[in-house]
Design a protein around this motif. Sequence first.
Motif, mmCIF file in Angstrom:
data_model
loop_
_atom_site.group_PDB
_atom_site.id
_atom_site.type_symbol
_atom_site.label_atom_id
_atom_site.label_comp_id
_atom_site.label_asym_id
_atom_site.label_seq_id
_atom_site.Cartn_x
_atom_site.Cartn_y
_atom_site.Cartn_z
ATOM 1 N N CYS A 1 -84.725 107.294 -64.932
ATOM 2 C CA CYS A 1 -86.149 107.342 -64.586
ATOM 3 C C CYS A 1 -87.034 106.631 -65.628
ATOM 4 N N ASN B 1 -85.304 103.277 -62.238
ATOM 5 C CA ASN B 1 -86.208 103.238 -61.090
ATOM 6 C C ASN B 1 -86.190 101.837 -60.487
ATOM 7 N N CYS C 1 -82.812 105.696 -59.596
ATOM 8 C CA CYS C 1 -83.734 106.831 -59.671
ATOM 9 C C CYS C 1 -84.913 106.493 -58.746
ATOM 10 N N CYS C 2 -86.127 106.917 -59.103
ATOM 11 C CA CYS C 2 -87.262 106.824 -58.186
ATOM 12 C C CYS C 2 -87.397 105.448 -57.526
#
Length: 300
Positions: free
Chosen positions: A211, A238, A276-277
């Motif tokens: 992240c 991300n 991740c995001c």
Amino acid sequence: MQKLLDSLKAGQVLVADGAMGTMLFKRGLKPGDCPEKMNLEHPEALEEIAYLYLNAGADIIQTNTFGGSPLKLSQYALEDKTEAINIAGVRAARRAIDASAYLSASCGPSGRLLKPYGDTEPDVVRQGFERQLRAISGEGVELICIETMTDLAEAVLAVQAAKAVAPHIPVAATMTFDETPRGFFTVMGTTVEKAAEGLAAAGADVIGSNCGNGIENMIKIAAEFKQHTSKPLLIQSNAGLPQMQGDTLQYPESPEFTADRCRALLELGVSIIGGCCGTTPAHTAAIRRVVDEFNRTRSD
Ligand SMILES: [Zn+2]
């Protein structure tokens, strides 16, 4: 299936899945809702997400238990449901993947600031993680993934909690760093070097970062970890930093861009690469192709 740590020791690179939040919002989660409550109310959504990432080629599928510690759940008055929420999260993902991938139990921050910065006693945080991870380990997972940590002291408490209640389950611990003119630091001021030393000393089997950064910064962070550890590294970047487009957040890094840059992570010797995001099953599939190519050339 070979045990996860044995695979890593044998030099195999594994692919982990991508974002959970993004997928949950597409399946009815509202801003401000407790994401883990979906485990009880819509377990079929969690099964579907696990299945999509499995089909995209992930070797490691994460449970929707990131905010499953009782301290975090207390923000939604759901601490009494700690066991039910965590158990439902593990079972939903397991139904989707059975034994065809490793199941990894996500464990994120408690949401509390430890003394002396905040008002929470370390023992309270540790006992909370123990309660969450006891429920999870009773169901059986192949990895516990402590992630998105910014306070090294809290990350260490979570690793210790995992080792206390489930000494037989490997533990990964990853922290989130920000780039500053003086290098990478977590918001609580931990450097990559201190994270590498502290997480390994606490007993984590796999360490790294997730992240907060797109893949290009993650390459720099992985290189710094490599200078300070011989532990297997886990990197989940991300899809870049989110930008507002109209009234929605968009992540700029495409699956192709991510996959292309993840070659640098492979060359650095990173053992587990995921997202991740903002990452999606399309990112996972693109990473899978590059990792397969890499695993093939190394076994030739
Ligand atoms: Zn993230």
